[in-house]
Write a protein that holds these residues in place. Structure first.
Motif, PDB file in Angstrom:
ATOM      1  N   GLY A  12      -5.718 -52.422 -14.767  1.00 18.70           N
ATOM      2  CA  GLY A  12      -4.816 -51.346 -15.164  1.00 18.70           C
ATOM      3  C   GLY A  12      -4.310 -50.500 -14.025  1.00 18.70           C
ATOM      4  N   ILE A  13      -4.640 -50.872 -12.780  1.00 14.54           N
ATOM      5  CA  ILE A  13      -4.130 -50.143 -11.607  1.00 14.54           C
ATOM      6  C   ILE A  13      -3.465 -51.139 -10.667  1.00 14.54           C
ATOM      7  CG2 ILE A  13      -4.695 -48.752  -9.578  1.00 14.54           C
ATOM      8  CD1 ILE A  13      -6.955 -47.496 -11.106  1.00 14.54           C
ATOM      9  N   ASP A  14      -2.277 -50.807 -10.196  1.00 13.73           N
ATOM     10  CA  ASP A  14      -1.524 -51.684  -9.304  1.00 13.73           C
ATOM     11  C   ASP A  14      -0.988 -50.866  -8.133  1.00 13.73           C
ATOM     12  OD1 ASP A  14      -0.081 -53.748  -8.180  1.00 13.73           O
ATOM     13  OD2 ASP A  14       1.604 -53.577  -9.586  1.00 13.73           O
ATOM     14  N   VAL A  15      -1.443 -51.173  -6.919  1.00 11.61           N
ATOM     15  CA  VAL A  15      -0.933 -50.490  -5.728  1.00 11.61           C
ATOM     16  C   VAL A  15       0.424 -51.100  -5.384  1.00 11.61           C
ATOM     17  CG1 VAL A  15      -1.296 -49.991  -3.284  1.00 11.61           C
ATOM     18  CG2 VAL A  15      -3.239 -49.964  -4.868  1.00 11.61           C
ATOM     19  N   VAL A  16       1.468 -50.296  -5.541  1.00 12.24           N
ATOM     20  CA  VAL A  16       2.836 -50.803  -5.373  1.00 12.24           C
ATOM     21  C   VAL A  16       3.407 -50.525  -3.988  1.00 12.24           C
ATOM     22  CG1 VAL A  16       3.347 -50.680  -7.830  1.00 12.24           C
ATOM     23  CG2 VAL A  16       3.806 -48.689  -6.367  1.00 12.24           C
ATOM     24  N   GLY A  17       2.695 -49.714  -3.190  1.00 12.03           N
ATOM     25  CA  GLY A  17       3.208 -49.411  -1.861  1.00 12.03           C
ATOM     26  C   GLY A  17       2.156 -48.741  -1.000  1.00 12.03           C
ATOM     27  N   GLN A  18       2.302 -48.892   0.324  1.00  9.78           N
ATOM     28  CA  GLN A  18       1.418 -48.245   1.283  1.00  9.78           C
ATOM     29  C   GLN A  18       2.256 -47.630   2.392  1.00  9.78           C
ATOM     30  OE1 GLN A  18      -2.069 -50.469   2.622  1.00  9.78           O
ATOM     31  NE2 GLN A  18      -1.823 -51.936   0.933  1.00  9.78           N
ATOM     32  N   ALA A  19       1.823 -46.463   2.868  1.00  9.13           N
ATOM     33  CA  ALA A  19       2.547 -45.762   3.932  1.00  9.13           C
ATOM     34  C   ALA A  19       1.559 -45.283   4.991  1.00  9.13           C
ATOM     35  CB  ALA A  19       3.328 -44.588   3.359  1.00  9.13           C
ATOM     36  N   ALA A  20       2.012 -45.264   6.251  1.00 10.62           N
ATOM     37  CA  ALA A  20       1.151 -44.863   7.351  1.00 10.62           C
ATOM     38  C   ALA A  20       1.404 -43.436   7.820  1.00 10.62           C
ATOM     39  CB  ALA A  20       1.328 -45.830   8.526  1.00 10.62           C
ATOM     40  N   ASP A  21       2.413 -42.761   7.257  1.00 10.08           N
ATOM     41  CA  ASP A  21       2.674 -41.367   7.612  1.00 10.08           C
ATOM     42  C   ASP A  21       3.375 -40.668   6.456  1.00 10.08           C
ATOM     43  OD1 ASP A  21       5.700 -41.392   7.988  1.00 10.08           O
ATOM     44  OD2 ASP A  21       5.112 -42.912   9.456  1.00 10.08           O
ATOM     45  N   GLY A  22       3.466 -39.354   6.550  1.00 11.64           N
ATOM     46  CA  GLY A  22       4.013 -38.576   5.451  1.00 11.64           C
ATOM     47  C   GLY A  22       5.474 -38.826   5.177  1.00 11.64           C
ATOM     48  N   LEU A  23       6.266 -39.000   6.219  1.00  7.96           N
ATOM     49  CA  LEU A  23       7.695 -39.249   6.019  1.00  7.96           C
ATOM     50  C   LEU A  23       7.934 -40.562   5.278  1.00  7.96           C
ATOM     51  CD1 LEU A  23       9.048 -38.117   9.505  1.00  7.96           C
ATOM     52  CD2 LEU A  23       9.376 -36.946   7.312  1.00  7.96           C
ATOM     53  N   MET A  80      -1.722 -36.647   8.553  1.00  8.31           N
ATOM     54  CA  MET A  80      -0.870 -37.792   8.863  1.00  8.31           C
ATOM     55  C   MET A  80       0.214 -37.348   9.830  1.00  8.31           C
ATOM     56  SD  MET A  80      -0.379 -39.818   5.226  1.00  8.31           S
ATOM     57  CE  MET A  80       0.358 -38.426   4.318  1.00  8.31           C
ATOM     58  N   PRO A  81       0.666 -38.244  10.697  1.00  6.39           N
ATOM     59  CA  PRO A  81       1.731 -37.891  11.651  1.00  6.39           C
ATOM     60  C   PRO A  81       3.083 -37.752  10.962  1.00  6.39           C
ATOM     61  CG  PRO A  81       1.188 -40.221  11.817  1.00  6.39           C
ATOM     62  CD  PRO A  81       0.175 -39.618  10.885  1.00  6.39           C
ATOM     63  N   GLY A  82       3.986 -37.039  11.641  1.00  4.59           N
ATOM     64  CA  GLY A  82       5.333 -36.870  11.103  1.00  4.59           C
ATOM     65  C   GLY A  82       5.417 -35.789  10.059  1.00  4.59           C
ATOM     66  N   MET A  83       4.668 -35.949   8.987  1.00  7.47           N
ATOM     67  CA  MET A  83       4.584 -34.969   7.902  1.00  7.47           C
ATOM     68  C   MET A  83       3.196 -35.106   7.280  1.00  7.47           C
ATOM     69  SD  MET A  83       6.799 -34.726   4.344  1.00  7.47           S
ATOM     70  CE  MET A  83       8.320 -34.246   5.148  1.00  7.47           C
ATOM     71  N   ASP A  84       2.464 -34.001   7.191  1.00 11.49           N
ATOM     72  CA  ASP A  84       1.118 -34.117   6.637  1.00 11.49           C
ATOM     73  C   ASP A  84       1.156 -34.252   5.115  1.00 11.49           C
ATOM     74  OD1 ASP A  84       1.282 -31.547   5.450  1.00 11.49           O
ATOM     75  OD2 ASP A  84       0.402 -30.580   7.203  1.00 11.49           O
ATOM     76  N   GLY A  85      -0.015 -34.517   4.546  1.00 13.09           N
ATOM     77  CA  GLY A  85      -0.087 -34.769   3.115  1.00 13.09           C
ATOM     78  C   GLY A  85       0.280 -33.579   2.259  1.00 13.09           C
ATOM     79  N   ILE A  86       0.026 -32.374   2.748  1.00 13.63           N
ATOM     80  CA  ILE A  86       0.377 -31.183   1.970  1.00 13.63           C
ATOM     81  C   ILE A  86       1.891 -31.002   1.925  1.00 13.63           C
ATOM     82  CG2 ILE A  86       0.218 -28.668   1.894  1.00 13.63           C
ATOM     83  CD1 ILE A  86      -2.606 -28.905   3.019  1.00 13.63           C
ATOM     84  N   ALA A  87       2.540 -31.178   3.071  1.00 11.67           N
ATOM     85  CA  ALA A  87       4.000 -31.070   3.106  1.00 11.67           C
ATOM     86  C   ALA A  87       4.640 -32.170   2.261  1.00 11.67           C
ATOM     87  CB  ALA A  87       4.500 -31.157   4.548  1.00 11.67           C
ATOM     88  N   ALA A  88       4.073 -33.371   2.314  1.00 20.42           N
ATOM     89  CA  ALA A  88       4.589 -34.479   1.507  1.00 20.42           C
ATOM     90  C   ALA A  88       4.422 -34.182   0.024  1.00 20.42           C
ATOM     91  CB  ALA A  88       3.880 -35.776   1.879  1.00 20.42           C
ATOM     92  N   THR A  89       3.296 -33.594  -0.321  1.00 20.56           N
ATOM     93  CA  THR A  89       3.052 -33.211  -1.718  1.00 20.56           C
ATOM     94  C   THR A  89       4.078 -32.187  -2.180  1.00 20.56           C
ATOM     95  OG1 THR A  89       0.672 -33.659  -1.561  1.00 20.56           O
ATOM     96  CG2 THR A  89       1.387 -32.148  -3.300  1.00 20.56           C
ATOM     97  N   ARG A  90       4.346 -31.198  -1.327  1.00 21.99           N
ATOM     98  CA  ARG A  90       5.322 -30.159  -1.670  1.00 21.99           C
ATOM     99  C   ARG A  90       6.712 -30.754  -1.888  1.00 21.99           C
ATOM    100  NH1 ARG A  90       4.569 -27.412   2.487  1.00 21.99           N
ATOM    101  NH2 ARG A  90       2.768 -26.289   1.685  1.00 21.99           N
ATOM    102  N   GLU A  91       7.062 -31.755  -1.076  1.00 18.24           N
ATOM    103  CA  GLU A  91       8.366 -32.406  -1.207  1.00 18.24           C
ATOM    104  C   GLU A  91       8.508 -33.122  -2.553  1.00 18.24           C
ATOM    105  OE1 GLU A  91      11.185 -32.886   0.836  1.00 18.24           O
ATOM    106  OE2 GLU A  91      10.409 -31.167   1.946  1.00 18.24           O
ATOM    107  N   LEU A  92       7.396 -33.655  -3.057  1.00 19.40           N
ATOM    108  CA  LEU A  92       7.450 -34.508  -4.249  1.00 19.40           C
ATOM    109  C   LEU A  92       6.981 -33.825  -5.524  1.00 19.40           C
ATOM    110  CD1 LEU A  92       5.959 -37.710  -2.587  1.00 19.40           C
ATOM    111  CD2 LEU A  92       8.368 -37.327  -3.169  1.00 19.40           C
TER     112      LEU A  92
END
Length: 218
Positions: free
Chosen positions: A27-38, A58-70
């Protein structure tokens, strides 16, 4: 229904390990992987996964900033995001939850808790690592003790107060339904009403308000 997950971590070994753990679950499917926040934000916007699992550092954009974006304020269709980190630092937890995250885990939490957090986020619940929950929320309450808590636009009903308390104790929707002897749809209706009255975006903000107003003992 299969839960589609995006995993973002700058360490290849950890990212691959998390993906393998999740992919092995029915019931879980990993559809994508990313190495940085951007990259994570770009992939999330393109793939629209059910849950994003983000590291903080994470480089470029950290996880908190990425969370805020989404999932932050002003996002029309916020994604469900669980933040995972090695560092048990209050500022990270505050930042992640205020940015809109539905969960916060430490990387030593273990596969079972990780899977619970993914399912909880997909179902609209929130899961915070148990060992930091009480300390986090009590500290959040202390840091806002001088501020007058927001007042609901309408008073909460007795049943809504009961639901609020169970949510603040970390119960999932299903556990609340069992404890209060009501249906799952009734729990969701009460939660929606509570969020509307408080102007809260998610159940994490409900929990913070419960601590801030002294409705839950520390």
């Amino acid at each position: 229904m299969t839960i589609r997950v995006l995993v973002a971590d700058d360490q290849d070994l950890i990212r691959t390990g998390l993906a393998m753990i999740l992919d092995a679950q029915p019931g879980i499917d990993v559809v994508g992987q990313a190495a940085d926040g951007l990259e994570a934000v770009a992939l999330a916007r393109r793939l629209r996964p059910d849950v994003c699992l983000f590291d903080i550092r994470m480089p470029g954009m950290d996880g908190i900033a990425a969370t805020r974006e989404l999932a932050g304020p002003g996002v029309d269709h916020p994604l469900a995001i669980v933040v995972i980190t090695t560092f048990d630092v209050d500022e990270y937890v505050y930042g992640a939850l205020k940015a809109g995250a539905r969960g916060f885990l430490l990387k030593d939490a273990g596969p079972d808790l990780l899977i619970q957090a993914i399912h909880a986020a997909a179902n609209g619940d929130a899961l915070i690592a148990p060992r930091i929950t009480a300390r986090l929320l009590a500290a959040f309450s202390d840091s806002h003790s001088a501020r007058t808590p927001i007042q609901p636009v309408e008073p909460l009903t007795d049943r809504e107060e009961q639901v609020l308390t169970t949510v603040a104790r970390g119960r999932t929707n299903a556990e609340i339904a069992d404890e209060l002897h009501v249906s799952l749809s009734t729990v969701k209706t009460h939660l929606t009403s509570i969020m509307t009255k408080l102007g809260a975006r998610n159940r994490v903000e409900i929990v913070m308000w419960a601590y801030e107003t002294g409705r839950v003992a520390r």
